[in-house]
Write an enzyme that holds these catalytic residues in place. Structure first.
Site, PDB file in Angstrom:
ATOM      1  N   PHE A 129     -11.070  69.375 -50.599  1.00 18.05           N
ATOM      2  CA  PHE A 129     -11.054  67.607 -50.690  1.00 18.05           C
ATOM      3  C   PHE A 129     -12.538  66.922 -49.924  1.00 18.05           C
ATOM      4  O   PHE A 129     -12.149  67.473 -49.134  1.00 18.05           O
ATOM      5  CB  PHE A 129      -9.710  67.231 -50.430  1.00 18.05           C
ATOM      6  N   ASP A 201      -4.596  71.864 -44.485  1.00 17.37           N
ATOM      7  CA  ASP A 201      -4.330  69.995 -45.174  1.00 17.37           C
ATOM      8  C   ASP A 201      -2.961  69.792 -45.962  1.00 17.37           C
ATOM      9  O   ASP A 201      -3.199  71.042 -46.562  1.00 17.37           O
ATOM     10  CB  ASP A 201      -5.833  70.295 -46.024  1.00 17.37           C
ATOM     11  N   TYR A 226       1.588  59.197 -49.104  1.00 14.76           N
ATOM     12  CA  TYR A 226       1.487  58.986 -50.681  1.00 14.76           C
ATOM     13  C   TYR A 226       1.795  59.241 -51.785  1.00 14.76           C
ATOM     14  O   TYR A 226       1.654  58.802 -53.062  1.00 14.76           O
ATOM     15  CB  TYR A 226       0.328  57.400 -50.379  1.00 14.76           C
ATOM     16  N   LYS A 227       1.104  60.709 -51.735  1.00 13.72           N
ATOM     17  CA  LYS A 227       1.436  61.067 -53.329  1.00 13.72           C
ATOM     18  C   LYS A 227       3.389  61.744 -53.229  1.00 13.72           C
ATOM     19  O   LYS A 227       3.695  61.417 -53.323  1.00 13.72           O
ATOM     20  CB  LYS A 227       1.281  62.375 -52.629  1.00 13.72           C
ATOM     21  N   ARG A 375      -5.956  66.484 -64.971  1.00 17.56           N
ATOM     22  CA  ARG A 375      -5.494  66.473 -63.988  1.00 17.56           C
ATOM     23  C   ARG A 375      -3.250  66.106 -64.154  1.00 17.56           C
ATOM     24  O   ARG A 375      -3.373  65.220 -64.496  1.00 17.56           O
ATOM     25  CB  ARG A 375      -5.299  66.738 -62.087  1.00 17.56           C
TER      26      ARG A 375
END
Length: 416
Positions: A129, A201, A226-227, A375
């Site tokens: 990322f 991560d 938050y995912k 995605r």
């Protein structure tokens, strides 16, 4: 051929199906983007109102004590710990993923500077990322001690890239683009054999796939809430450090919440023992409080059950797309092998961005990542098998009719 009735039958047999009622999902929307932003728990609205109206409004500053604000980061860390194979007192929920990565990468390099001072290489993937790459690049530049970032093109190239010059191997457990999942235990063992430390991560892992940091003998881990953890947009992240390493060095963002005697107001910094030293400044209580609402739902199930449904959902999606959309230029870039797949599926298409915009207009929300990647995230807490079937039918119609070619779907938004 799988039919919609087959999917309805799967939903009727799904033991996790009742959990969907604990999320505020809009009517007419198929939400396949929980890998970017989780859906709102129903309880979050009342929790926000309580924090603002009661704890802040009436309790005022007294709520640091009376409402437990001061220890909220640690309490949430304990609640989250079981989802990642950590223990009580080993996790804090605080700051952002980027800031926490800066903390642990700085700490890891300091540990290595003592143990193996000639090691100056940080190994990671070029597809990691971007914020992880930027933080590492910025830290290496700031230190001005010859640190370099070694970018690896594919997971298969990693073993050859880790050598006697490697200080840290910094990897995202589940790749944000492809959904490829590393074997954390094997990669950590390989890294340790070479004398390096690992940073994982878990942004696309926590709450999505089973993680056991202790079993893997990991060194450092960070991730967002938050995912798949459904903490809300921009909700605070988390950080974990192996107990073997935690007290060896102080992380560089030495704010007062990490001080061993915070309200002694001493002029010199002395870090707390344990993971509390990875706290920094005053915590964002309103957003921090929302995280608990998502974590409460996880307490009603277990990661093994969630993983089983996740794999069933992603298997079904891949199967249906390849059946319904076989005539179109779709390329699966997510591993078929269960052991190498996270909880999202990515397909490439030459007009991927426009296709995603057309899907959103039809009520199917996924997202797009360069280059050409569509995605789709599958959150077992609230995604249904029938939604998968319906989403694929809509995708097929958009591709058959070339709806994506309309001018409105060609307009690039700032967030994709």
């Amino acid at each position: 051929m799988t039919t919609r009735n087959d999917c309805l039958a799967l939903d009727a047999q799904d033991a996790l199906a009742p959990l969907r009622q604990q999320f505020a999902l809009p009517e007419g929307v198929i939400y396949l983007d929980g890998n970017s932003l989780g859906a709102r728990p129903v309880a979050a609205l009342a929790r926000a109102q309580a924090v603002i109206a009661e704890e802040w409004g009436n309790g005022l500053i007294r709520s640091w004590n009376s409402a437990g604000w001061r220890d909220l980061s640690e309490r949430l860390g304990n609640q989250l710990a079981g989802l990642i194979g950590a223990r009580d007192g080993e996790v804090v929920v605080t700051d952002t993923t980027s800031i926490n990565l800066f903390k642990v990468l700085s700490a890891a390099l300091r540990v290595q500077a003592t143990r193996s001072p000639k090691r100056r290489v940080i190994v990671t993937e070029s597809s990691n990322f971007p914020t992880d790459l930027y933080i590492a690049e910025g830290l290496a530049d700031m230190l001005q001690q010859g640190y370099t970032l070694r970018l690896v093109g594919s997971p298969e190239e990693l073993p050859q890239a880790i050598d006697q010059n490697t200080a840290v191997v910094m990897l995202t457990h589940v790749n944000y683009k492809t959904g490829y999942m590393h074997d954390m235990q094997a990669m950590t063992a390989l890294t340790h054999e070479c004398g390096a430390l690992t940073i994982w991560d878990l942004a696309h892992s926590a709450g999505a796939v089973p993680v056991d940091l202790h079993q893997a003998r990991a060194d450092y881990a960070i991730g967002c809430t938050y995912k798949y953890l459904n903490g809300g947009p921009g909700s605070p992240a988390f950080v974990w450090v192996s107990p073997d390493l935690c007290d060896l060095v102080a992380q560089p963002l030495s704010g007062w919440f990490g001080h061993s005697r915070q309200f002694a107001m001493e002029p010199r910094y002395e870090p707390s023992e344990g993971i509390a030293r990875y706290l920094c400044g005053t915590q964002p209580i309103t957003s921090l409080a929302m995280v608990e609402c998502g974590l409460d739902i996880f307490a009603q199930t277990d990661m093994a059950s969630l993983r089983c449904k996740s794999l069933a959902l992603t298997d079904l999606f891949i199967q249906l797309v390849e059946q319904r959309c076989a005539a179109h230029e779709l390329t699966l870039i997510t591993p078929r092998e269960h052991a190498k797949r996270g909880s999202h599926v990515s397909f490439e298409h030459p007009e991927g961005y426009a296709v995603v915009q057309a899907l959103i207009a039809r009520g199917v929300i996924g997202d797009y990542r360069e280059p050409r990647i569509m995605r789709f995230g599958f959150t077992p807490l609230y995604t249904t098998f029938t939604e998968v079937w319906d989403a694929v039918q809509i995708l097929g119609e958009i591709l058959d009719q070339k709806t994506w070619a309309q001018a409105q779907f060609q307009v690039r938004h700032s967030v994709t």
